[in-house]
Structure formats: C-alpha cells, structure tokens
Design a protein around this motif. Structure first.
Motif, short mmCIF file in Angstrom:
data_model
loop_
_atom_site.label_atom_id
_atom_site.label_comp_id
_atom_site.label_asym_id
_atom_site.label_seq_id
_atom_site.Cartn_x
_atom_site.Cartn_y
_atom_site.Cartn_z
N UNK A 1 -6.97 15.86 1.95
CA UNK A 1 -5.88 15.04 1.43
C UNK A 1 -6.23 13.57 1.65
N UNK A 2 -6.09 12.74 0.63
CA UNK A 2 -6.42 11.32 0.80
C UNK A 2 -5.37 10.61 1.65
N UNK A 3 -5.80 9.56 2.31
CA UNK A 3 -4.87 8.74 3.09
C UNK A 3 -3.85 8.13 2.14
N UNK A 4 -2.64 7.85 2.65
CA UNK A 4 -1.63 7.23 1.80
C UNK A 4 -1.08 5.97 2.44
N UNK A 5 -0.65 5.07 1.60
CA UNK A 5 -0.03 3.84 2.06
C UNK A 5 1.36 4.16 2.60
N UNK A 6 1.76 3.51 3.67
CA UNK A 6 3.06 3.81 4.26
C UNK A 6 4.02 2.63 4.27
N UNK A 7 3.53 1.42 4.06
CA UNK A 7 4.39 0.25 4.07
C UNK A 7 3.60 -0.94 3.57
N UNK A 8 4.28 -2.04 3.34
CA UNK A 8 3.60 -3.28 2.97
C UNK A 8 4.40 -4.45 3.53
N UNK A 9 3.77 -5.62 3.56
CA UNK A 9 4.46 -6.80 4.08
C UNK A 9 3.90 -8.05 3.39
#
Length: 131
Positions: free
Chosen positions: A1-9
């Motif tokens: 499973x590929x890594x996923x983005x969890x947040x941004x700033x």
C-alpha cells in the motif's frame, strides 16, 4: 500500500509572529502551543485539524500578499462545512472581512478575510458541483 498524505500546512511569512499568531487566535479561533526561537520567529497554528505555519520574514519586503501580484488571489484557502456560520463567528470576533459570503461558479459558497500582514485567506463551503 502506498504512503498517503495526512495533512498540510500553508506557510506565511509575517512581520511579527506573536502579533500574527494572536490575531489568528483572537479573530479566527486558531490555537497554538508554543513559539520557536529566542525572539519568536515561528509558530504552528491549528483549528479543526487544519494547520497554518507562520515564519518571521527576515526582510519585511518579503511579506507579499498574493493579491498584490495576481488579482483576487488568496495566500491560503480552507474548505469548511458552514461558510455562513464561520463568517458570522469571524465578524463577531472582529476579523477584517475582505469579501462576504457569496456563491462562486466553481460550486463554493465562500468569503475571505485579510490578516495583519494583508494576506487574503479564503474559506469555502462546497455547495454544488462546479459548473
């Protein structure tokens, strides 16, 4: 499973980190736990799982709101679940409203504020699929 983005700033350069952070806290309900730097030069703000970072500009000339170089362009944009209620909260807290709630052709009901450094921050609620 590929890594996923969890947040941004988004990161904004500001003239005074403490004054800007307190403005975001007092008018827009953001929170922070601490400042970094002996003379505070960095802070991470948060509200409702969203983040915004403020960094002191080494030169005030580097504080450049996007709208000054690109007509009607924000420096940051947040999607919200109730634009009208959030707008009312911000008005009550004394935020400088750049433009009031309006329905946009891209399917958002949105409004904008302007912070102490002149940055436009947009807040939009998806109300219909883009036309």
């Amino acid at each position: 499973m590929p890594a996923k983005l969890t947040s941004s700033a988004p990161v904004l350069l500001v003239r005074d980190v403490v004054a800007a952070a307190n403005h975001y806290r007092d008018t827009m309900g953001f929170h922070y736990e601490r400042f970094w730097g002996e003379t505070p030069d960095f802070v991470i703000l948060h509200r409702d799982g969203m983040y915004l970072m403020l960094r002191k500009a080494e030169d005030p000339a580097h504080v450049i709101p996007h709208w000054t170089v690109c007509h009607n362009m924000w420096n940051a944009y947040f999607w919200v679940d109730d634009a009208d209620a959030l707008h009312a909260e911000f008005v009550e807290n004394g935020a400088k409203i750049d433009y009031g709630p309006c329905d946009q052709p891209y399917g958002c009901r949105e409004f904008g504020i302007q912070d102490l450094d002149g940055y436009d921050i947009g807040f939009g609620q998806v109300v219909s699929p883009p036309s």
